[in-house]
Design an enzyme around this catalytic site. Sequence first.
Site, short mmCIF file in Angstrom:
data_model
loop_
_atom_site.label_atom_id
_atom_site.label_comp_id
_atom_site.label_asym_id
_atom_site.label_seq_id
_atom_site.Cartn_x
_atom_site.Cartn_y
_atom_site.Cartn_z
N TYR A 1 21.59 -57.71 -2.31
CA TYR A 1 22.03 -56.64 -1.41
C TYR A 1 21.29 -56.72 -0.08
CZ TYR A 1 23.64 -54.41 -5.77
OH TYR A 1 24.24 -54.15 -6.97
N LEU B 1 24.36 -49.89 2.50
CA LEU B 1 24.16 -50.82 1.40
C LEU B 1 25.32 -51.81 1.36
CD1 LEU B 1 22.49 -51.58 -1.16
CD2 LEU B 1 23.99 -50.04 -2.45
N HIS C 1 37.51 -54.21 -12.41
CA HIS C 1 36.42 -54.65 -11.54
C HIS C 1 35.17 -54.92 -12.38
CE1 HIS C 1 34.18 -50.88 -11.70
NE2 HIS C 1 35.25 -50.20 -11.32
N ASP D 1 21.09 -41.29 -1.23
CA ASP D 1 21.78 -41.99 -0.15
C ASP D 1 22.31 -40.99 0.87
OD1 ASP D 1 24.16 -40.94 -1.18
OD2 ASP D 1 24.69 -42.77 -2.24
N TYR E 1 18.80 -50.17 -9.56
CA TYR E 1 19.32 -49.15 -8.65
C TYR E 1 18.56 -49.23 -7.33
CZ TYR E 1 22.17 -47.09 -12.29
OH TYR E 1 23.13 -46.91 -13.26
N ARG F 1 18.99 -47.40 -4.74
CA ARG F 1 18.59 -46.05 -4.31
C ARG F 1 17.24 -45.67 -4.89
NH1 ARG F 1 23.45 -42.44 -6.18
NH2 ARG F 1 23.49 -44.05 -7.79
N ASP G 1 28.79 -47.75 -5.00
CA ASP G 1 28.95 -46.39 -4.51
C ASP G 1 29.94 -46.35 -3.36
OD1 ASP G 1 27.03 -45.49 -6.30
OD2 ASP G 1 25.38 -45.81 -4.87
#
Length: 308
Positions: free
Chosen positions: A76, A200, A43, A90, A179, A181, A48
């Site tokens: 996103y 997300l 990948h 999160d 990031y 988060r 997450d």
Amino acid sequence: MAKRRPRGRDLNGILLLDKSSGVSSNGALQMAKKMFAAAKAGHTGSLDPLATGMLPICFGEATKFSQFLLESDKSYRVTAKLGVTTETGDADGDVVETTEVNASPDQIEAALLSFKGDIEQIPSMYSAIKHEGVPLYKLAREGKTVERKPRPVTIYDLRILRIDGDEVEFEVDCSKGTYVRSLVEDTGAILGCGGHVTALHRLSAGPYPSERMLTLEQLGKIKETGGFEAIDELLLPLSTSVADWPRVELGDNAAYYLQQGQPVMASDRPLDGWVSVYQASSGEFLGVGEVLEDGRIAPRRLIAGGAS
């Protein structure tokens, strides 16, 4: 000793997987690899377990180009809850603090939009960045905290979709290494109330739009009716991984020597940087190269013949 033959099909191409929530990126990779019975797969950047959306899966020769997708820009859609701080940033983490949200919608919007442009982020202790060879999230799970250096990232655009009390929904276009988060946590810090990500969804990665994504469930139904042939047709060519790079076409002789590992001259090329390379007569994608100081193109990642 004879070489062991790889288990699985010799498959080349890129799958735009729409990852489901609750499964790790590696778990999704292994399920996709099994569904395609592929001998080799990888990948292009973890999501997450909480997150959903685009996770490009590279099969076979495409794994040579996975690093370029890993380093690409991302987009996103994010839902955040203000006033609640969690260990992980999160909804999968334990709540560590709850604070009343006194900020107005205008103040919330201003706080978020203040991060547009070039910024520095301190990565979360629950990120996959390694400290002395150990991922930070493993240290965090052991109750350890280490110093993290700020990292430069770019927020290209940020669009507020909805502000409903302490819940905010927005879309963000950002550079590699961002990031989300941390973006939400830093916004909560500006507002003095904390915050965390509750949902997300990755909309895009590099040149790939969300319209081409498929879930494992969708792939399973297609395979049930059409077999491997039907799902193989859904794979994108290797060249799409660098579709937005400068393109250079080589004559047959230059293409031959490039495939032998030698730098070659090309008449129509940029002055420097990396390029995608094709054979002019066949239109075949050969791989990627780098323009040297003397103008020649040096091979950097080449594919096996017929795999493009």
